[in-house]
Design an enzyme around this catalytic site. Structure first.
Site, PDB file in Angstrom:
ATOM      1  N   ARG A  65       0.917  -1.140   0.000  1.00  0.00           N
ATOM      2  CA  ARG A  65       0.000   0.000   0.000  1.00  0.00           C
ATOM      3  C   ARG A  65       0.952   1.183   0.000  1.00  0.00           C
ATOM      4  O   ARG A  65       1.745   1.356   0.928  1.00  0.00           O
ATOM      5  CB  ARG A  65      -0.901  -0.019   1.251  1.00  0.00           C
ATOM      6  CG  ARG A  65      -1.670   1.286   1.516  1.00  0.00           C
ATOM      7  CD  ARG A  65      -2.703   1.581   0.433  1.00  0.00           C
ATOM      8  NE  ARG A  65      -3.550   2.726   0.799  1.00  0.00           N
ATOM      9  CZ  ARG A  65      -3.317   3.989   0.464  1.00  0.00           C
ATOM     10  NH1 ARG A  65      -2.240   4.303  -0.247  1.00  0.00           N
ATOM     11  NH2 ARG A  65      -4.146   4.940   0.841  1.00  0.00           N
TER      12      ARG A  65
ATOM     13  N   HIS B 159       1.962   6.948   2.181  1.00  0.00           N
ATOM     14  CA  HIS B 159       0.898   7.952   2.151  1.00  0.00           C
ATOM     15  C   HIS B 159       0.605   8.487   3.549  1.00  0.00           C
ATOM     16  O   HIS B 159       1.190   8.024   4.533  1.00  0.00           O
ATOM     17  CB  HIS B 159      -0.385   7.340   1.553  1.00  0.00           C
ATOM     18  CG  HIS B 159      -1.038   6.339   2.463  1.00  0.00           C
ATOM     19  ND1 HIS B 159      -0.554   5.060   2.637  1.00  0.00           N
ATOM     20  CD2 HIS B 159      -2.134   6.420   3.277  1.00  0.00           C
ATOM     21  CE1 HIS B 159      -1.315   4.401   3.498  1.00  0.00           C
ATOM     22  NE2 HIS B 159      -2.290   5.207   3.913  1.00  0.00           N
TER      23      HIS B 159
ATOM     24  N   HIS C 122      -2.931  10.732   5.810  1.00  0.00           N
ATOM     25  CA  HIS C 122      -4.323  11.186   5.664  1.00  0.00           C
ATOM     26  C   HIS C 122      -4.809  11.968   6.868  1.00  0.00           C
ATOM     27  O   HIS C 122      -4.076  12.126   7.849  1.00  0.00           O
ATOM     28  CB  HIS C 122      -5.264  10.018   5.348  1.00  0.00           C
ATOM     29  CG  HIS C 122      -4.901   8.737   6.019  1.00  0.00           C
ATOM     30  ND1 HIS C 122      -5.026   8.543   7.363  1.00  0.00           N
ATOM     31  CD2 HIS C 122      -4.388   7.584   5.508  1.00  0.00           C
ATOM     32  CE1 HIS C 122      -4.625   7.310   7.657  1.00  0.00           C
ATOM     33  NE2 HIS C 122      -4.222   6.709   6.565  1.00  0.00           N
TER      34      HIS C 122
ATOM     35  N   GLU D 282      -5.540   6.182  11.860  1.00  0.00           N
ATOM     36  CA  GLU D 282      -5.842   4.866  11.272  1.00  0.00           C
ATOM     37  C   GLU D 282      -5.663   3.800  12.343  1.00  0.00           C
ATOM     38  O   GLU D 282      -4.602   3.681  12.933  1.00  0.00           O
ATOM     39  CB  GLU D 282      -4.893   4.616  10.096  1.00  0.00           C
ATOM     40  CG  GLU D 282      -4.906   3.207   9.528  1.00  0.00           C
ATOM     41  CD  GLU D 282      -4.027   3.115   8.271  1.00  0.00           C
ATOM     42  OE1 GLU D 282      -4.067   4.040   7.428  1.00  0.00           O
ATOM     43  OE2 GLU D 282      -3.282   2.117   8.139  1.00  0.00           O
TER      44      GLU D 282
ATOM     45  N   HIS E  99       3.027   6.848   6.365  1.00  0.00           N
ATOM     46  CA  HIS E  99       3.194   5.421   6.675  1.00  0.00           C
ATOM     47  C   HIS E  99       3.087   4.542   5.442  1.00  0.00           C
ATOM     48  O   HIS E  99       2.766   5.026   4.348  1.00  0.00           O
ATOM     49  CB  HIS E  99       2.166   5.003   7.723  1.00  0.00           C
ATOM     50  CG  HIS E  99       0.741   5.317   7.350  1.00  0.00           C
ATOM     51  ND1 HIS E  99       0.161   6.535   7.614  1.00  0.00           N
ATOM     52  CD2 HIS E  99      -0.212   4.583   6.739  1.00  0.00           C
ATOM     53  CE1 HIS E  99      -1.099   6.522   7.190  1.00  0.00           C
ATOM     54  NE2 HIS E  99      -1.349   5.353   6.645  1.00  0.00           N
TER      55      HIS E  99
ATOM     56  N   GLU F 172     -10.497   5.735   1.520  1.00  0.00           N
ATOM     57  CA  GLU F 172      -9.144   5.312   1.168  1.00  0.00           C
ATOM     58  C   GLU F 172      -8.738   5.897  -0.185  1.00  0.00           C
ATOM     59  O   GLU F 172      -7.560   5.979  -0.496  1.00  0.00           O
ATOM     60  CB  GLU F 172      -9.077   3.779   1.092  1.00  0.00           C
ATOM     61  CG  GLU F 172      -8.480   3.107   2.306  1.00  0.00           C
ATOM     62  CD  GLU F 172      -7.000   3.404   2.506  1.00  0.00           C
ATOM     63  OE1 GLU F 172      -6.682   4.130   3.466  1.00  0.00           O
ATOM     64  OE2 GLU F 172      -6.181   2.904   1.734  1.00  0.00           O
TER      65      GLU F 172
HETATM   66 MN    MN Z   1      -3.297   4.806   5.777  1.00  0.00          MN
END
Ligand code: MN
Ligand code: MN
Length: 422
Positions: A129, A132, A134, A138, A177, A200
């Site tokens: 993943r 990124h 946000h 999380e 992360h 997401e």
């Molecule tokens: Mn994340």
């Protein structure tokens, strides 16, 4: 407080009826319930129980009916028009990429859940993943396999760690992360965000930051040549394949060892921790800021409930509850003022929601353990036990309210048990 409660109430009014009437959720639930509010009221009457109303033939989706018997034919104690508090990950499309997939149940799918959204994601061994960050914290629970995660504090200290099934991690909002699937078969996990409209698809990606800054600025900023920058992969990368990394120790050493490694612990062994409470009805494991200091904006509980058992009648004074059902089959009734109650069924991969202060229970209606997660946008897990309350008021008061004497009241458990046996 009063105002907040009003905003959170799930009871349908005229304008909401219109709104919900247009949503896909309403269609699904209407199909499930196969009854109008009026029909539901009717089913509650004595008359309907004795004529052939409930056995009248009608259109049905048998698979859905079998999974949702209480949603379809509620117990007679249900009343009024409570909005749906159920959704399923099996109803939302998967975004499939080379290396994994993801899908989400947010406020868009479950409009009553304004404070919490969830994402289910799979990464094959070696796949990433993308790096990124946000806007929301999380909270993640590993449902399957193994993963390596990294997260950097704004002070530059970097955490790198491996997680396995039953572990969780917390990445605070804005902390950059990454997640990578490890051998032998990658990983699957649930991400939970204390923000109902989180998506997401709306995260800040490394590839997009690089792609949308003039290359000469990226060159000045990084010291890389324009030629090197022009070879960056196309944005967005999001989920993409990679090689299974070497040992954790190697990675730690490579990024600079103790000098740069975080003193904070961002991961936690939830499933293998000592249970917070064990009863004949099952086990509860609670993780919040008291045993995991990073858990300041989202907290959770992993509950295992035996067949026939109930998660006792209770409510949560400090936050709404967002549930993810990992295994088993059960039902939940929610009671709201004034005289509103609705029962719905839950199966593995379903999501449930309870507003703050609404009384509820969960009953295992299947023949195997129910396993589910309770998540709250809060810093402490908090629940009020009905039983405990009843046993801590003067006996005259209890008699005046429920018409039971002291001796009779003694069968009620005096402690908060959370899980009660059959
Ligand atoms: Mn994340
Ligand atoms: Mn609860």
């Amino acid at each position: 407080m009063r105002k907040e409660m009003e905003e959170d109430v799930l009871v349908e009014n005229q304008s909401r009826r219109k709104f919900i009437g247009n949503s896909s959720l309403a269609l699904v639930v209407a199909a499930l319930a196969n009854v109008t509010a009026e029909g539901q009221q009717k089913a509650n009457t004595q008359k309907a129980e004795h004529d052939h109303s409930s056995s009248d033939p009608g259109q049905e989706n048998k698979t859905l009916l079998d999974l949702n018997p209480n949603s379809n034919t509620p117990p007679p104690t249900d009343h009024g028009d409570v909005l749906p508090f159920w959704y399923s990950f099996d109803l939302v499309k998967k975004r499939v990429e080379e290396g994994g997939w993801t899908h989400e149940v947010t406020q868009r799918e479950l409009p009553v859940s304004k404070n919490v959204a969830g994402v289910n994601m799979r990464l094959t061994a070696g796949s990433y993943r993308e790096m990124h960050w946000h806007t929301a914290d999380e909270w993640a629970y590993v449902l399957y396999g193994n993963a390596r995660v990294t997260v950097m504090h704004p002070d530059g200290s970097q955490f790198i760690g491996d997680v396995r099934e039953g572990d969780l991690w917390i990445f605070p909002a804005g902390f950059p992360h990454s997640i990578q699937g490890l051998g032998p078969d990658g990983t699957e996990f649930l991400l939970v965000f204390p923000q109902g409209d989180f998506s997401e698809d709306g995260t800040f990606l490394l590839s997009e930051f690089m792609a949308h800054i003039p290359p000469e600025v990226v060159a000045k900023n990084t010291g890389l040549s324009i030629e090197t920058i022009s070879d960056f992969p196309e944005a967005p990368m999001y989920i993409f394949p990679g090689s299974v990394p070497g040992s954790l120790e190697q990675d730690k050493k490579e990024i600079g060892g103790e000098a740069v490694l975080s003193k904070l612990q961002y991961t936690f062994h939830l499933k293998s921790m000592e249970p917070t409470r064990v009863t004949h009805g099952g086990e509860v494991r609670i993780v919040d800021s008291r045993n995991f200091p990073l858990s300041t904006r989202i907290v959770g509980a992993l509950v295992t409930l035996k067949p026939g058992g109930i998660r006792e009648m209770h409510w949560h004074p400090n936050a709404s509850e967002w549930q993810f059902w990992i295994a088993g089959k059960g039902r939940m009734t929610m009671v709201l003022p004034v005289a509103n109650a609705r029962t719905m069924d839950f199966n593995a991969n379903d999501v449930g929601y309870v507003p703050p202060n609404a009384g509820h229970y969960i009953e295992n209606t299947g023949d195997s353990d129910v396993v589910f997660l309770e998540l709250f946008a809060a810093s402490e897990f908090m629940d009020v036990s009905l039983n405990q309350w009843l046993r801590r008021v003067p006996s005259e008061m209890l008699k005046a309210h429920l018409n039971i004497d002291v001796a009779t009241a003694k069968v009620i458990p005096s402690e908060k048990l959370q899980l009660l046996p059959l």
